[in-house]
Design a protein around this motif. Sequence first.
Motif, mmCIF file in Angstrom:
data_model
loop_
_atom_site.group_PDB
_atom_site.id
_atom_site.type_symbol
_atom_site.label_atom_id
_atom_site.label_comp_id
_atom_site.label_asym_id
_atom_site.label_seq_id
_atom_site.Cartn_x
_atom_site.Cartn_y
_atom_site.Cartn_z
ATOM 1 N N TYR A 105 0.844 -1.197 0.000
ATOM 2 C CA TYR A 105 0.000 0.000 0.000
ATOM 3 C C TYR A 105 0.873 1.238 0.000
ATOM 4 O O TYR A 105 2.075 1.187 0.288
ATOM 5 C CB TYR A 105 -0.904 0.019 1.242
ATOM 6 N N GLN A 106 0.259 2.361 -0.331
ATOM 7 C CA GLN A 106 0.860 3.674 -0.165
ATOM 8 C C GLN A 106 -0.043 4.490 0.747
ATOM 9 O O GLN A 106 -1.267 4.474 0.596
ATOM 10 C CB GLN A 106 1.016 4.380 -1.510
ATOM 11 N N LEU A 107 0.560 5.162 1.705
ATOM 12 C CA LEU A 107 -0.175 5.997 2.660
ATOM 13 C C LEU A 107 0.456 7.376 2.672
ATOM 14 O O LEU A 107 1.651 7.516 2.926
ATOM 15 C CB LEU A 107 -0.125 5.368 4.058
ATOM 16 N N THR A 108 -0.376 8.395 2.400
ATOM 17 C CA THR A 108 0.096 9.780 2.420
ATOM 18 C C THR A 108 -0.795 10.592 3.347
ATOM 19 O O THR A 108 -2.027 10.510 3.262
ATOM 20 C CB THR A 108 0.042 10.399 1.014
ATOM 21 N N VAL A 109 -0.166 11.323 4.246
ATOM 22 C CA VAL A 109 -0.877 12.254 5.119
ATOM 23 C C VAL A 109 -0.250 13.627 4.903
ATOM 24 O O VAL A 109 0.960 13.802 5.093
ATOM 25 C CB VAL A 109 -0.771 11.851 6.606
ATOM 26 N N ASN A 110 -1.078 14.586 4.486
ATOM 27 C CA ASN A 110 -0.601 15.960 4.313
ATOM 28 C C ASN A 110 -1.724 16.929 4.670
ATOM 29 O O ASN A 110 -2.750 16.514 5.249
ATOM 30 C CB ASN A 110 -0.076 16.185 2.898
ATOM 31 N N ALA A 111 -1.571 18.169 4.316
ATOM 32 C CA ALA A 111 -2.534 19.197 4.724
ATOM 33 C C ALA A 111 -3.923 18.970 4.146
ATOM 34 O O ALA A 111 -4.933 19.424 4.715
ATOM 35 C CB ALA A 111 -2.017 20.572 4.329
ATOM 36 N N THR A 112 -4.012 18.271 3.023
ATOM 37 C CA THR A 112 -5.320 18.045 2.397
ATOM 38 C C THR A 112 -6.040 16.824 2.956
ATOM 39 O O THR A 112 -7.221 16.628 2.688
ATOM 40 C CB THR A 112 -5.168 17.867 0.878
ATOM 41 N N GLY A 113 -5.331 15.997 3.709
ATOM 42 C CA GLY A 113 -5.984 14.841 4.289
ATOM 43 C C GLY A 113 -5.139 13.581 4.223
ATOM 44 O O GLY A 113 -3.911 13.639 4.159
ATOM 45 N N VAL A 114 -5.822 12.463 4.190
ATOM 46 C CA VAL A 114 -5.180 11.151 4.197
ATOM 47 C C VAL A 114 -5.588 10.408 2.932
ATOM 48 O O VAL A 114 -6.756 10.428 2.541
ATOM 49 C CB VAL A 114 -5.607 10.328 5.430
ATOM 50 N N LYS A 115 -4.636 9.731 2.308
ATOM 51 C CA LYS A 115 -4.952 8.897 1.155
ATOM 52 C C LYS A 115 -4.221 7.573 1.278
ATOM 53 O O LYS A 115 -3.002 7.539 1.468
ATOM 54 C CB LYS A 115 -4.564 9.596 -0.154
ATOM 55 N N ILE A 116 -4.992 6.506 1.191
ATOM 56 C CA ILE A 116 -4.422 5.157 1.194
ATOM 57 C C ILE A 116 -4.775 4.527 -0.144
ATOM 58 O O ILE A 116 -5.948 4.458 -0.521
ATOM 59 C CB ILE A 116 -4.966 4.286 2.334
ATOM 60 N N THR A 117 -3.773 4.074 -0.863
ATOM 61 C CA THR A 117 -3.999 3.413 -2.146
ATOM 62 C C THR A 117 -3.307 2.062 -2.151
ATOM 63 O O THR A 117 -2.292 1.848 -1.487
ATOM 64 C CB THR A 117 -3.467 4.266 -3.314
#
Length: 546
Positions: A105-117
């Motif tokens: 998986y890829q997990l990104t947390v930044n100012a716009t929110g969280v995205k898990i793909t």
Amino acid sequence: MKKLLASFAALCLLVSNQTIFAQTEPLISPRPLTLETARGTFQLNAATTIIAAKSLTTEADYLKDKLSAAARLNLKISSTSKAANHKIILALEQNLSATAGKEGYQLTVNATGVKITAAEKAGLFYGIQSLLQLITQQENGKNVTIPFVTIQDKPRFSWRALMLDEGRHFKGEKVVKQLLDDMAMLKMNVFHWHLTDDQGWRIEIKKYPELTKIGSKRKDSQLAWRSEKRSGKPHEGFYTQEQIKEVVRYATERHITVVPEIEMPGHATAAIAAYPWLGTTGEKVEVPVTFGKFKDTYNVADPKVYTFLEDVLTEVMALFPSKVIHIGGDKVLYDQWKSSPQIQALMVREGLKSPADVQIWFTNKISEFIASKGRRMMGWNEIMGGKVHENIDEKETTVKEKLNQGTIVHFWRGTTDMITNAASKGYDLVNSYHIYTYLDYDYKEIPVQKAYEFNPIPEGLDPKYNKHVLGSGCQMWSEFIPEVADMQKKIYPRLAAYAEVGWTDLSRKDYTYFKNTMKLIEAHWKAEGVDVAIVDYDAKTEETKQ
């Protein structure tokens, strides 16, 4: 379930203390393949929306429930992101399969929110587990934050297992479900369920009701190895087929495959007690009250025995969607076969030179039946022959028969040369070498650090054969562990070490980092009500402290 969710909330309160461990990266167990941090945090609030396609309802609901308990926020789930600016996105992206595989998986947390793909749902689920471990929360519950991170992660091995032996001592559905929850948190994906043995038959087979009517009960239980002491009370228990279906459903929601183990041709005394005609001697026996090796074996020369075993396996395969069916095959004593006219006639007829050849011949027949149902057979490494046990004559284990190629060999005992030999011949393997992975061994024999340092790929294996090592399993044998609390102290905290063995790339393994994660994981387990052993994590050998 409410208790488990509440315990997770307690964990998240404790995670706010991550910074006291002076780590340069957030603590996640098992440790991810890559993790980059940035300055800042994303704050969860009532306006946060979980964005997920309707096909991801199970994963989205799981995350919603966990966040409700952990952050006391009742987040909405939507299949469209148009109206949401403050969001957690769960998304499948097929192009990730090349880099992330089925479980990455890829997990990104930044100012716009969280995205898990991820390429597949399992990867999304594991991304959710990492996200949950990243949550920090002030004790007043008003400030729920997630640090800015970018994670790319995937497991080292595809087989990351915990085995529970209930043939010896039945534990029950509630205990199993708790184990499944803790496996899921640690990204373990195989629950190996040892359901039959000499001392108990634990699965309902409708065509053969005596298996549970007689075979699931014994009059007493030995209390210690080679001891005359007994518990003084009967022991019994089994799972109905409806209960089996519920456990499988529960595991499936957590992306855990339940692999059943139905022992044959040895460890069969409970079945023979129910139906004496299954045994090589045909004599009536009782379900044993002691533990160890028993001479009772299925009469593999009798066609009726194969009909029985195929009937049993047919019902088993209807309950378990697992592509792998485990048939045990360990610790078969050959005494009855050597003195049986039927078995001796079989050996002459089929050109079998040793009792181990008889076992391989039998195992191949079972393997072919399982394969005919679109499944794959697995068994302990005795199914290949060879001198695995010191007290068996080498002549009995010398073989000319060849194990069917599609079989998965589950290595547990012998020399590691046996792994190299099997892999070089093209057999897939799971490495559960007992001196590293047996949870019934105390912490003096297998301290946490030794468990953590286990490498399923043995030293000296040609790298071109590495692909044949599917992974590893840790085994909770239960002969002398009747109580759940005692069982838990054997499993916890070593379960987390074995999870890292299966998931974390060697380049990312760091025992100091692992020890720091354990302060948080142990807090979670204790909030669940688990009895966690108190251990010295730096000990090379040690006794468990109570």
